[in-house]
Structures are given as structure tokens and as C-alpha cells.
Design a protein around this motif. Sequence first.
Motif, short mmCIF file in Angstrom:
data_model
loop_
_atom_site.label_atom_id
_atom_site.label_comp_id
_atom_site.label_asym_id
_atom_site.label_seq_id
_atom_site.Cartn_x
_atom_site.Cartn_y
_atom_site.Cartn_z
N PRO A 59 80.81 -4.43 -46.14
CA PRO A 59 81.36 -3.38 -45.95
C PRO A 59 80.86 -2.29 -44.78
O PRO A 59 81.44 -1.66 -44.28
CB PRO A 59 81.74 -2.52 -47.34
CG PRO A 59 81.50 -3.55 -48.33
CD PRO A 59 80.39 -4.53 -47.94
N ILE A 60 79.55 -2.34 -45.03
CA ILE A 60 78.87 -1.50 -44.02
C ILE A 60 78.09 -2.33 -42.89
O ILE A 60 77.24 -1.66 -41.79
CB ILE A 60 77.89 -0.42 -44.72
CG1 ILE A 60 76.54 -1.25 -45.12
CG2 ILE A 60 78.44 0.26 -45.54
CD1 ILE A 60 75.63 -0.58 -45.87
N TRP A 61 78.22 -3.46 -42.76
CA TRP A 61 77.24 -4.48 -41.84
C TRP A 61 77.40 -4.08 -40.43
O TRP A 61 76.87 -3.97 -39.64
CB TRP A 61 77.46 -5.94 -42.12
CG TRP A 61 76.54 -6.62 -41.19
CD1 TRP A 61 76.94 -7.59 -40.37
CD2 TRP A 61 75.15 -6.85 -41.38
NE1 TRP A 61 75.89 -8.18 -39.89
CE2 TRP A 61 74.77 -7.63 -40.49
CE3 TRP A 61 74.20 -6.29 -42.05
CZ2 TRP A 61 73.35 -8.03 -40.36
CZ3 TRP A 61 72.96 -6.41 -42.17
CH2 TRP A 61 72.56 -7.35 -41.17
N ARG A 62 78.86 -3.75 -40.02
CA ARG A 62 79.09 -3.55 -38.78
C ARG A 62 79.41 -1.97 -38.35
O ARG A 62 79.35 -1.50 -37.55
CB ARG A 62 80.35 -4.27 -38.03
CG ARG A 62 80.32 -5.61 -38.44
CD ARG A 62 81.33 -6.47 -37.74
NE ARG A 62 80.95 -8.02 -38.16
CZ ARG A 62 80.24 -8.75 -37.19
NH1 ARG A 62 79.51 -8.21 -36.24
NH2 ARG A 62 80.16 -9.93 -37.48
N THR A 63 79.86 -1.37 -39.47
CA THR A 63 80.22 0.04 -39.52
C THR A 63 79.05 1.17 -39.39
O THR A 63 78.91 2.18 -38.91
CB THR A 63 81.43 0.35 -40.53
OG1 THR A 63 80.96 0.32 -41.49
CG2 THR A 63 82.74 -0.29 -40.22
N LYS A 64 78.14 0.71 -40.53
CA LYS A 64 76.87 1.27 -40.49
C LYS A 64 75.75 0.23 -40.32
O LYS A 64 74.68 0.32 -41.23
CB LYS A 64 76.83 2.27 -41.85
CG LYS A 64 77.95 3.17 -41.96
CD LYS A 64 77.95 3.87 -43.33
CE LYS A 64 79.04 4.93 -43.57
NZ LYS A 64 79.16 5.36 -44.87
N HIS A 65 75.67 0.02 -39.07
CA HIS A 65 74.49 -1.07 -39.19
C HIS A 65 73.11 -0.79 -39.35
O HIS A 65 72.37 -1.60 -39.96
CB HIS A 65 75.08 -1.96 -37.92
CG HIS A 65 73.69 -3.12 -37.67
ND1 HIS A 65 74.21 -4.25 -38.56
CD2 HIS A 65 72.71 -3.58 -36.87
CE1 HIS A 65 73.02 -5.02 -38.41
NE2 HIS A 65 72.46 -4.68 -37.28
N PRO A 66 72.75 0.12 -38.82
CA PRO A 66 71.25 0.64 -39.08
C PRO A 66 71.07 0.97 -40.22
O PRO A 66 69.91 0.33 -40.85
CB PRO A 66 71.26 2.01 -38.22
CG PRO A 66 72.26 1.90 -37.15
CD PRO A 66 73.57 1.12 -37.83
N THR A 67 71.94 1.37 -41.15
CA THR A 67 71.59 1.69 -42.76
C THR A 67 71.62 0.19 -43.27
O THR A 67 70.76 -0.15 -44.18
CB THR A 67 72.85 2.44 -43.33
OG1 THR A 67 72.89 3.61 -42.61
CG2 THR A 67 72.57 2.62 -44.83
N ALA A 68 72.59 -0.73 -43.03
CA ALA A 68 72.54 -1.97 -43.50
C ALA A 68 71.35 -2.76 -43.27
O ALA A 68 70.70 -3.68 -44.03
CB ALA A 68 73.69 -2.88 -42.92
N GLU A 69 70.78 -2.52 -41.93
CA GLU A 69 69.64 -3.17 -41.43
C GLU A 69 68.40 -2.98 -42.32
O GLU A 69 67.34 -3.61 -42.71
CB GLU A 69 69.40 -3.02 -40.00
CG GLU A 69 68.11 -3.77 -39.26
CD GLU A 69 68.42 -5.26 -39.55
OE1 GLU A 69 67.48 -6.15 -39.40
OE2 GLU A 69 69.77 -5.66 -39.29
#
Length: 396
Positions: free
Chosen positions: A154-164
Motif C-alpha cells: 500500500p505504501i511502496w509507491r505512494t510513500k516509497h522513502p518510508t517503505a524503503e
Amino acid sequence: MGNLTAVGIKKAGDGRHGDGGGLELHKSGDGGKWIWRYSFAGKRRQMGLGSYPAVSLAGARKERDRWALTISQGRDPITERAAAKAAAKAEMERHDPPLEQLALDVLEARKAGLRREGKSARWLSPLERHVFPKIGRKPVSTIHQADVKAALAPIWRTKHPTAEKAIQRLRIIFRQGKLMGFECDPFTIDAAQHMLGQVIHEAEPISATPWQELPGLFERLADRGSVASCLQFMALTVVRASGCRGARFDEIEGDVWTVPAERMKGQVGKVQDFRVPLSAAALDLVERRRALGGEFLFAGPRGKPVTDASLSKHMSDMGEEGRPHGFRTSFRTWVQDTDACPWEVSETILAHTIGGKVERAYARSDLLDRRRPVMEAWGQHVTGAQANVVPLRGLK
């Protein structure tokens, strides 16, 4: 013998059916649940013995008799069973901990090398928000790459820095967990990242006030309390917020402010105290703050240092698009546009690492004397005392 029979149970309708000795079948349709009612220490209690037909009449009677023996030994069956379950769970977790528990254990082992033991960097924050609610209770041996993918998709593209960050933390946890002897493979995280797919993320630079507009902003910040004064100090010293917010009067000697290593950016053990030459404008601000008393230059209502959030909010409330951290960009751009000083001087002013490990082993000077006139010139520009200052061309 009890009152119930296997054949009778099948023919019985819905409701409670007693078997004697406190045993009851609460039947509903073709199923039901076994309940045992008993007394212990003068209190009535009831204990579930399983579902019907998974547990047969004979099995339910056997369980009732087993726990009745426990009562005869002076122990409460419900308490005994709860303790046995807790012990079994603890033993299982000792060999196969839930992800969240393993993460806490790994953080405990690593926190000595993290800023404020991982609290200021909120090391677990990405996991607590996006991973633990979904798979935090799963034993690590049962976590599949598909579980990690589902948690972060759910956040891989929308909140990528957090997902990373979450992926990086999980990789560390699984690597450390494997070294600790648990059945978890870091490849699980690598595979999950592959399943999530590539993301082209362009980091947006922090908004910075143009250096030409800083004198006007500095004037607007004048005499507006601790937060505004801290912003002025950040503009004059170009030290990060973490260093300025906690500034103490006892850190300043003469025209030099020494920022302790714990408030400097970098890994614990790899950063040192940082000396900052204070311009006349910065020293004037320090003395005005000193007259207010206290140990911190920029204390809030409760005597604690002002917060990061209050600095950004203050600038937003002023209608200023630039961010506090952007003052460092303002300074660096001023140096570029005015050819103000050599590159290594400006980089040292910003506390950036210069050169390779071997070069730094020999070149140990912090260039304090070369930085002092640059900061004075910058202070004159920021305060509007002298427009478009171009210092130190002769030092090139």
C-alpha cells in the motif's frame, strides 16, 4: 456414567444438555461446545473443554476428570491451564519469536550505536506503523516474502522513502535473527522487495529561502520569542536544527560555540564535537538570550528546548515557503553565486565530510580560523548590515 450418550447427543436439539459432574454440552445445530462448571475457593467458575464434535463425549469426560483431579490437589484448573499455555508460548517464542519481539531484541543489541539509542531516529517507526499491525505477531519462521509484500504494497509507491526504510530495517532484523540462530532468512526480504517492483523516486529538495531574501526574513523574525530566535541562530550559523535547538550557554566560549557530537548528524562513534565560529550578529543574539536566564538559548514554556515541529510551523505561519534546514542551502548558494570562499571551507562550515578516509587521517584541521571571517561576512549579509558581501577572495 453420565446422563448423555453419543447417540442421544446426535438426536438432541439445540440448548444445554447436562452430563453430570458439572459437564454440559451447549449444542447448536450439528455442533456445540463443552462447558465444565465447578467451584474453587468458594467461587463458581466455568471452563471450556473444546468444541463438539471435534471433542467427543468420552474426550470431554476425560478432560473433566483430569481437571477435577487438579482441584483435589488444591489448584484452580483455569489458572493452571493459563499458566501452561503461557509457558508453552514462551518456550515456542524462545525458539521462534514473533517478528515484533525479534525486532525489539535486535534494536536492543544495536541501540548503543544509534543516535539516542534509536529514539531520535525512530528506528522502529516505519515498522510500527506499516508492518507490525499486519505481521508483527507472526513467528519469524512462518513469514513468507508474500507477507512482507502485502504489508508494504500500500505504501511502496505512494510513500516509497518510508517503505524503503521499512525494507532496510527488516533486512537487518532478519540478518541478525539468523545469526542469533532463528529460522529466518534475509533472502525473504530481498524476494519481497523484488516482488514489490522497481520504483523511480525523485527526492524533492528541501525548500530554501533564496539567499537574497534572507535579510528580510531575518528582520521579520526579530523579537518574536524563542522559536523565532532559534531560526535566526540557524540562519546565522547554518547549523542543523538538532544542534541549534539544544544549544546551551555553557557550550559557548568566547566567539566559539562547540556543538556536542551527540547533536551532530552521523553515526555514534563516527562524529566529533563541532566548533562553530560565531559572527558578531550571532554573539549579539546569544547575549540577548542570555539576559533571559536559563541553561538553554532557546527554551520553550516548560524550560525544554524548542521542537523541530515548532520551527517549521513558525515559518509556515509566516507564509515563508523555505524550511529551517533550507538555510544551509541558502548559504551554499550564496557561496556559489558570490564566489565567497574555497569549497573546502564552505563544506567544513556545513560540517560535511571532506576527502577519503586516508586523506582525513592526515588533514585534521577544522579550518576554524579560515571559517571565522566567512561566517562574519555571512552574518553581515543575513542581518542586512552589508549587502552582497563577497569575502576572502584572497584566500583562494
